[in-house]
Scaffold this active site. Structure first.
Site, PDB file in Angstrom:
ATOM      1  N   ASP B  23       0.834  -1.207   0.000  1.00  0.00           N
ATOM      2  CA  ASP B  23       0.000   0.000   0.000  1.00  0.00           C
ATOM      3  C   ASP B  23       0.868   1.256   0.000  1.00  0.00           C
ATOM      4  O   ASP B  23       0.517   2.271  -0.614  1.00  0.00           O
ATOM      5  CB  ASP B  23      -0.903  -0.017   1.238  1.00  0.00           C
ATOM      6  CG  ASP B  23      -2.050   0.991   1.148  1.00  0.00           C
ATOM      7  OD1 ASP B  23      -2.374   1.420   0.026  1.00  0.00           O
ATOM      8  OD2 ASP B  23      -2.609   1.349   2.203  1.00  0.00           O
ATOM      9  N   CYS B 247      -2.802   9.126  -0.452  1.00  0.00           N
ATOM     10  CA  CYS B 247      -4.072   8.859  -1.096  1.00  0.00           C
ATOM     11  C   CYS B 247      -4.164   9.698  -2.358  1.00  0.00           C
ATOM     12  O   CYS B 247      -4.074  10.920  -2.291  1.00  0.00           O
ATOM     13  CB  CYS B 247      -5.201   9.213  -0.149  1.00  0.00           C
ATOM     14  SG  CYS B 247      -6.797   9.104  -0.954  1.00  0.00           S
TER      15      CYS B 247
END
Lengths: 309, 309
Positions: B23, B247
């Site tokens: 991630d 993000c």
């Protein structure tokens, strides 16, 4: 177990003491113009902050950034309902501050003996005794006295600081008439249980509404420490717009917890602050642009980026 | 009121799922050499991490950074007791992953309908149904399946996400045999009560030890959200060494909560993690130096500065 039990302890309203103009700027190397400082205070009060630590009446030899203390205090257009405080490290400071008519003064003592010796060259007990005439004079003049307990969790020289040391400082401060104490994790090393223990120690000598938390975000723990404090019912916190400030004892350290981040937390918890977050972010942008720096507030940076939320 | 009540709910031990290699790196623009990724995994396991999300078996057209997934998995020198997981977004991904023998796979669904439509072009219900054969195949092969519930608190398109939506996704995931769910605040907007409500929703379908928290620090709330999760008894968190990641939907956003900051918090609370913080900081330094970046972990930066504490 799976209940929102912790939340039920939270106060419904929190008072933020904005310390950016004083604690935030005091270690800033470039000289900040008086007009900039005044404008910052004006923007902060316009954003809804009701307690502002404006400046420090300390020798300009020690803290040249605060040499314009009286000029700043004179130029601030005061608003009804806002309390303006100043740091007064000794009787000479108090005498100089008096003409500026602060609503509140701040005195300080360390919970670490080594820190006290190295920084003010006397024991904790002596340092607090020296404040006795300052406190007496201020209270006689109708000025409220707050005491800051620095190094309340950790010390750059001694390491961990026991809650009993915080209690001792709180006891001594109560004895000389200090009306409110702030438990300060000056170097930002504290984690939530340690911070709660330090606050509990202060609460043995002060009621809930006269104990505040002052946290630095050096290790990224400040917002969590605010949350842990709320769980004890603590409802007053020192915060610094855009995270202004830093600790000279921890290189690479970030500064005071950002007011924006704490407001974001509190509003998310449904706790009132009276602060307009957008106006606060603008105030932070104003001072950081004046300093040529980026904000230390994560909430401010995220909201400035104006992501689609 | 003035008791350390909250602390009594905390688990005594927490499992950290290190998601930095997957991630954390997936949105990194510069191509990270396979050897660097492998070395990162080796350093992370040497630091004591026992669950590592290594890579993603997704089309290299979508995520070019993960094109070397099989090579990374083949080169990792596995340690007994460490679990290695990979992201498998579909059956093709699972089939490709299988040869790499992961201990665990991760599938995901959004709690926001708008996010699901915009990002995977189908409804939440459809997206989860599509995972059913992946879950069945993995479980038949003895591989554990974790489900990530993204946008569990807020969505970049819809704004606030109701806990009922999280419960719905958890229910659907449980129905297809997903064994563990991670409640992910993908854009980092959540505050502690909102995060607790999202976790509670997942807890209606999963036991405590099969629900984890995955928080981004975009608004500076992640460490506080970990603390709030601990108060519910949650004892598993996804974290990313040095805060790797970000993000793509929130410009200027910081990434996943830094493993170092969470370890600092947990050790400060007396909670065991099995992680050696110094070795972990070294692992973070290693990857950030390889990327030419500074650490996103405040605890790591403070400890690297080696202040006298």
């Amino acid at each position: 177990m799976n209940t929102l039990r912790a939340a039920s302890h939270h106060p419904s309203r929190v008072t933020l003491v904005e310390v950016g103009p004083r604690d935030g700027l005091q270690n800033e190397k470039q000289t900040v113009p008086t007009a900039t400082k005044v404008e910052l205070v004006h923007r902060l009060q316009a954003a809804g902050l009701r307690e502002i630590e404006v400046t420090s009446f300390v020798s300009p030899k020690w803290v040249p950034q605060m040499a314009d203390n009286a000029a700043v205090m004179a130029a601030v257009q005061r608003r009804p309902g806002v309390r303006y405080s100043v740091l007064t490290p000794n009787l000479k400071g108090w005498e100089a501050a008096q003409a500026s008519q602060p609503d509140e003064i701040v005195v300080f003592g360390a919970a670490s003996e080594a820190f006290s010796q190295k920084n003010i060259n006397c024991s904790i007990a002596e340092s607090i005794e020296r404040f006795a005439p300052v406190v007496a004079a201020a209270r006689a003049a109708g000025v409220k006295v707050r005491g800051a307990i620095s190094c309340a969790v950790g010390c750059p020289y001694e390491g961990a600081v026991a809650p009993a040391r915080v209690e001792e400082v709180a006891r001594r401060m109560a004895a000389i008439g200090v009306q409110h104490v702030g438990v300060a994790d000056t170097i930002g090393v504290g984690t939530p249980r340690q911070v709660q223990a330090a606050l509990e120690a202060a609460l043995r000598h002060y009621p809930l509404h006269e104990v505040s938390g002052h946290f630095h975000d050096t290790y990224g723990m400040a917002v969590a420490n605010v949350l842990a404090s709320l769980e004890l019912g603590i409802a007053t916190f020192d915060t610094s717009v855009s995270g202004l400030g830093g600790c000279p004892y921890a290189r690479g350290a970030t500064g005071n917890v950002a007011t924006e981040d704490v407001v974001y937390l509190l509003h998310g918890l449904g706790i009132e602050t009276g602060v307009d977050l957008d106006a606060l972010i603008d105030a932070g942008l104003f001072i950081r642009e004046a300093l040529g720096q980026t904000s230390g507030s994560r909430a401010a940076r995220a909201l400035q980026a104006r992501c689609p939320t």
